[in-house]
Design a protein around this motif. Structure first.
Motif, PDB file in Angstrom:
ATOM      1  N   ALA A   7     -96.612 -24.404 -20.259  1.00 56.60           N
ATOM      2  CA  ALA A   7     -95.686 -24.931 -19.251  1.00 56.60           C
ATOM      3  C   ALA A   7     -95.339 -23.875 -18.201  1.00 56.60           C
ATOM      4  N   ARG A   8     -95.207 -22.618 -18.626  1.00 54.05           N
ATOM      5  CA  ARG A   8     -94.864 -21.567 -17.667  1.00 54.05           C
ATOM      6  C   ARG A   8     -95.979 -21.377 -16.650  1.00 54.05           C
ATOM      7  N   GLU A  11     -95.849 -24.207 -14.222  1.00 54.39           N
ATOM      8  CA  GLU A  11     -94.703 -24.036 -13.336  1.00 54.39           C
ATOM      9  C   GLU A  11     -95.018 -23.026 -12.228  1.00 54.39           C
ATOM     10  N   LEU A  14     -97.493 -24.462  -9.664  1.00 50.51           N
ATOM     11  CA  LEU A  14     -96.844 -25.373  -8.716  1.00 50.51           C
ATOM     12  C   LEU A  14     -96.040 -24.605  -7.672  1.00 50.51           C
ATOM     13  N   LEU A  15     -95.464 -23.465  -8.062  1.00 52.50           N
ATOM     14  CA  LEU A  15     -94.747 -22.646  -7.090  1.00 52.50           C
ATOM     15  C   LEU A  15     -95.705 -22.110  -6.018  1.00 52.50           C
ATOM     16  N   ALA A  29     -89.988 -17.012  -8.433  1.00 51.19           N
ATOM     17  CA  ALA A  29     -90.087 -17.067  -9.895  1.00 51.19           C
ATOM     18  C   ALA A  29     -89.354 -15.915 -10.556  1.00 51.19           C
ATOM     19  N   ARG A  69    -102.900 -30.688  -9.138  1.00 47.31           N
ATOM     20  CA  ARG A  69    -101.477 -30.525  -8.849  1.00 47.31           C
ATOM     21  C   ARG A  69    -100.663 -31.771  -9.198  1.00 47.31           C
ATOM     22  N   GLN A  73     -97.625 -31.864 -11.857  1.00 51.14           N
ATOM     23  CA  GLN A  73     -96.237 -32.229 -11.535  1.00 51.14           C
ATOM     24  C   GLN A  73     -95.715 -33.286 -12.498  1.00 51.14           C
ATOM     25  N   LEU A  76     -95.291 -31.753 -16.100  1.00 48.51           N
ATOM     26  CA  LEU A  76     -94.133 -30.878 -16.228  1.00 48.51           C
ATOM     27  C   LEU A  76     -92.849 -31.685 -16.207  1.00 48.51           C
ATOM     28  N   ARG A  80     -90.117 -31.840 -19.257  1.00 47.61           N
ATOM     29  CA  ARG A  80     -88.686 -31.581 -19.074  1.00 47.61           C
ATOM     30  C   ARG A  80     -87.849 -32.766 -19.542  1.00 47.61           C
TER      31      ARG A  80
END
Length: 299
Positions: A7-8, A11, A14-15, A29, A69, A73, A76, A80
């Protein structure tokens, strides 16, 4: 594909996809740029393709990265949401509860308890099942119910169940409106009544054997007939039969709330006994949502 990215890594990907700049993405980040670059390389190794086209002057999503992507999205966001759902369940604010109840409970405090519980725990899926007291206890042991609102005198013969809350209620005499006792407000249960009570209307014994036998004994003490002449499954049907002149009955005071025409309710002083409703749960069930229901019932 060798592995699934964590997951990290997703993440961070996506950033970078959002900023198209490794320096700005690393700043957002809160990590060093070399560490961010290392995580992106590991992600690419995991998925088996390049997600960015990089030059010394610009960063752009690769065709494969652009396709990845959207799914990243969604994945993720779903992760969450799953974490949040798990935390809500762990805290007692979400989940599913199957609750059994007897007809008496719905005449007493149960509607208020359910209303307050649902207001305070909107994410809990509450399933209600109307079941007689005796079967409820077995369903609770078997795990088919999470909580059971039963007759307070229902015998609990196993340590696997505990009584979490009790709502007591007085017993009243219910007679047809033209009965000789209909004008009385109170009777003394220690004295046999001078007027013939008529046949007894009561629920079948297998619904709640203990309270059935107590009520029948009190009926005989009052001078009533020794047997049950008419049987009905619910308190509403019992008092409806009383209104129809089929006999009289002994009912919890809460039954007055049904407001069935043609029935008169007579109190007894001193009160010969109280019956009511008990909330039962499994002894080993320490889930927060069960405790929350118990707390509402005890209020």
């Amino acid at each position: 594909m060798n592995n699934i990215p964590d997951a990290r890594q997703i993440e961070l990907f996506l950033l970078v996809a959002d900023t198209l700049h490794f320096g700005r993405a690393a700043e957002r980040a809160g990590i060093a740029q070399p560490a961010l670059s290392l995580q992106i390389r590991r992600l690419e190794q995991a998925v088996g393709f390049r997600v960015f086209n990089r030059t010394s002057r610009r960063v752009a999503l690769s065709e494969e990265g652009d396709a990845f992507r959207l799914s990243a999205q969604r994945g993720l966001a779903a992760l969450r949401e799953g974490v949040l759902a798990g935390r809500l369940i762990a805290s007692g604010y979400a989940g599913r509860l199957v609750v059994g109840y007897s007809g008496t409970a719905m005449l007493m405090q149960l509607p208020r308890v359910l209303r307050a519980f649902s207001r305070d725990h909107p994410h809990i899926d509450l399933e209600l099942r109307e079941v007689a007291s005796a079967p409820q206890l077995q369903l609770l042991i078997d795990g088919a119910l999470d909580a059971a609102f039963v007759a307070a005198d229902a015998p609990i013969t196993t340590s696997a169940i505990r009584t979490a809350a009790v709502w007591p209620d007085d017993i009243m005499l219910a007679v047809p409106k033209d009965h000789a006792l209909a004008g009385r407000l109170l009777v003394d249960p220690r004295l046999p009544l001078r007027h013939e009570l008529g046949p007894l209307v009561l629920f079948p014994r297998d619904q709640a054997p203990a309270i059935h036998d107590v009520l029948l004994s009190l009926w005989r003490q009052l001078g009533g007939t020794p047997d049950v002449a008419q049987r009905a499954q619910t308190w509403h049907m019992i008092v409806s039969l009383v209104a129809a002149g089929m006999g009289s009955s002994l009912v919890p005071a809460a039954v007055k709330r049904l407001r069935v025409p043609g029935v008169r309710f007579i109190g007894m002083r001193p009160s010969p006994l109280q019956i009511g409703v008990a909330l039962c749960v499994r002894q080993a069930d320490d889930r927060r949502l069960v405790s929350a229901l118990t707390e509402h019932a005890m209020r």
